[in-house]
Design a protein around this motif. Structure first.
Motif, short mmCIF file in Angstrom:
data_model
loop_
_atom_site.label_atom_id
_atom_site.label_comp_id
_atom_site.label_asym_id
_atom_site.label_seq_id
_atom_site.Cartn_x
_atom_site.Cartn_y
_atom_site.Cartn_z
N LEU A 108 0.81 -1.19 0.00
CA LEU A 108 0.01 -0.06 -0.08
C LEU A 108 0.82 1.46 -0.09
O LEU A 108 0.41 2.40 -0.34
N ILE A 109 2.19 1.17 0.53
CA ILE A 109 3.13 2.28 0.53
C ILE A 109 3.20 2.73 -1.05
O ILE A 109 3.26 3.79 -1.51
N GLN A 110 3.62 1.70 -1.71
CA GLN A 110 3.97 1.90 -3.25
C GLN A 110 2.64 2.54 -3.89
O GLN A 110 2.83 3.34 -4.65
N PHE A 111 1.75 1.86 -3.60
CA PHE A 111 0.30 2.27 -4.25
C PHE A 111 0.30 3.97 -3.70
O PHE A 111 -0.33 4.71 -4.61
N THR A 112 0.53 4.06 -2.66
CA THR A 112 0.20 5.61 -2.23
C THR A 112 1.04 6.37 -2.83
O THR A 112 0.69 7.68 -3.40
N LYS A 113 2.48 6.12 -3.06
CA LYS A 113 3.47 7.12 -3.71
C LYS A 113 2.86 7.20 -5.22
O LYS A 113 2.89 8.47 -5.57
N VAL A 161 -2.04 12.34 -0.79
CA VAL A 161 -2.29 10.65 -0.51
C VAL A 161 -1.39 10.41 0.48
O VAL A 161 -0.14 10.36 0.20
N ASN A 162 -1.48 9.97 1.79
CA ASN A 162 -0.58 9.65 2.69
C ASN A 162 -0.78 8.39 3.41
O ASN A 162 -2.09 8.06 3.67
N VAL A 163 0.07 7.85 4.39
CA VAL A 163 -0.08 6.69 4.98
C VAL A 163 0.31 6.90 6.36
O VAL A 163 1.40 7.45 6.69
N LEU A 164 -0.35 6.38 7.56
CA LEU A 164 0.05 6.50 8.84
C LEU A 164 0.43 5.19 9.38
O LEU A 164 -0.46 4.22 9.30
N LEU A 165 1.64 5.20 9.90
CA LEU A 165 1.95 3.82 10.64
C LEU A 165 1.82 4.13 12.02
O LEU A 165 2.73 4.54 12.72
N LEU A 166 0.88 3.28 12.57
CA LEU A 166 0.76 3.65 14.03
C LEU A 166 1.46 2.57 14.77
O LEU A 166 1.58 1.41 14.65
N GLY A 216 2.23 11.29 -0.83
CA GLY A 216 2.98 10.24 -1.15
C GLY A 216 3.80 9.85 0.17
O GLY A 216 4.89 9.22 -0.19
N SER A 217 3.60 10.36 1.23
CA SER A 217 4.59 10.08 2.44
C SER A 217 3.80 9.14 3.45
O SER A 217 2.47 8.84 3.38
N TYR A 218 4.85 8.64 4.23
CA TYR A 218 4.28 7.74 5.30
C TYR A 218 4.77 8.32 6.60
O TYR A 218 5.89 9.00 6.53
N PHE A 219 4.03 8.43 7.54
CA PHE A 219 4.51 8.93 8.91
C PHE A 219 4.28 7.86 10.13
O PHE A 219 3.40 7.26 10.25
N LEU A 220 5.43 7.64 10.84
CA LEU A 220 5.34 6.87 11.98
C LEU A 220 5.00 7.65 13.19
O LEU A 220 5.40 8.67 13.52
N ILE A 221 3.79 7.36 13.82
CA ILE A 221 3.18 7.66 14.89
C ILE A 221 3.32 6.52 15.83
O ILE A 221 2.29 5.84 16.20
#
Ligand SMILES: NC(=O)c1ccc[n+]([C@@H]2O[C@H](COP(=O)([O-])OP(=O)(O)OC[C@H]3O[C@@H](n4cnc5c(N)ncnc54)[C@H](OP(=O)(O)O)[C@@H]3O)[C@@H](O)[C@H]2O)c1
Length: 266
Positions: free
Chosen positions: A166-171, A184-189, A253-258
């Motif tokens: 899903l990260i590739q898809f997001t980018k 479009v972004n992804v959150l890594l909880l 196109g980013s992911y964020f670690l929370i």
């Protein structure tokens, strides 16, 4: 800096319990109109009852299954009929009934289900919603994922393997949608205790022959830098609100670690 999301139309999937429901509260408190969903009508109604105490006229509920593509097309149409459009899509998933499970415990059916839940459902839904967002030349898509895709964990094999794509898809989706004002972004909880996540940890403790408290301290608290778990309203909500706002138009196109500093991988 003042963020104003009043009147924004928000669709959050898998949101009658846990993190999804808490995020619905966050958006309602910002004055948004929110559609919540899950597979079970009774769960939808119970959640609606609770959420209407925050804002009685701004929250709606629909049944939909992230693994059933027909129900996702219907969800998009019904949401647009209810709200008049979708400005923010938050794609939260449920959990696979099989997990916690190791690679060799997973059947091909488990892999198919996990792929629909964590990858294909989110891909299909966000593609459908993107088409509406392109017409209105504005939109925010946020996927909810987990820190464990960066450091895969033995018992979360189904989720970690299927979610990684899903990260590739997001980018790539971000690249296609950027010119229309859509991000479009992804959150890594990290750990946000919910009824389900606590039950899962109990099952893992049992599999490892450990006491729950020992597992909790060693694998949840001690592995984090801040020595605590997360709170949706205080720790996750502000980032979700920022990513839903005008201020985040250059963030895509980013992911964020929370995750309270749990992930060591760079
Ligand atoms: N909690 C954590 O610490 C944590 C950490 C990292 C990542 N995550 C991820 O965050 C997501 C939410 O976790 P959670 O702990 O909040 O879960 P949860 O409390 O079990 O809530 C899951 C929600 O999803 C719905 N749901 C389940 N399967 C669905 C499906 N196929 N289609 C549509 N809705 C579905 C459930 O309602 P129905 O049963 O009525 O459908 C429920 O409303 C999960 O994907 C989890 O892997 C959680």
């Amino acid at each position: 800096m003042e963020i104003n999301l009043k009147g924004k139309r928000v669709l959050i999937t898998s949101s009658t319990k846990g993190i999804g429901k808490e995020l619905a509260k966050v958006f309602l408190k910002e004055g948004c109109k929110v559609v919540i969903t899950s597979r079970n009508k009774q769960n939808v109604n119970l959640a609606l009852e609770e959420l209407r105490q925050i804002s009685s006229n701004d929250v709606f509920g629909l049944t939909s299954d992230l693994t059933d593509y027909n129900s996702l097309s219907k969800l998009v149409n019904d949401t647009i009929n209810l709200l008049g459009g979708i400005d923010v899509l938050v794609v939260n998933s449920g959990n696979t009934p099989k997990e916690p499970s190791t690679m060799l415990e997973n059947s091909i059916e488990d892999w198919e289900h996990a792929t629909r839940l964590f990858l294909l459902g989110p891909v299909y839904l966000s593609t459908l919603v993107s088409k509406y967002m392109i017409e209105q030349k504005w939109g925010r898509i946020i996927f909810i994922s987990s820190w464990t895709i960066k450091e895969p964990q033995d018992f979360f094999s189904l989720a970690d393997v299927t979610r990684a794509s899903l990260i590739q898809f997001t980018k790539l989706l971000a690249r296609e949608l950027g010119k229309y004002g859509i991000t479009v972004n992804v959150l890594l909880l990290g750990s946000f205790p919910t009824e389900t996540s606590i039950k899962t940890l109990h099952k893992i403790a049992q599999k490892l022959g450990m006491h729950f408290d020992e597992l909790w301290n060693k694998y949840v608290i001690d592995v984090s830098a801040v020595k605590r778990v997360g709170n949706v309203e205080k720790d996750l909500g502000p980032l979700v609100i920022y990513l839903s706002s005008e201020y985040s138009s250059y963030v895509t196109g980013s992911y964020f670690l929370i995750d309270g500093g749990t992930t060591r991988a760079i």
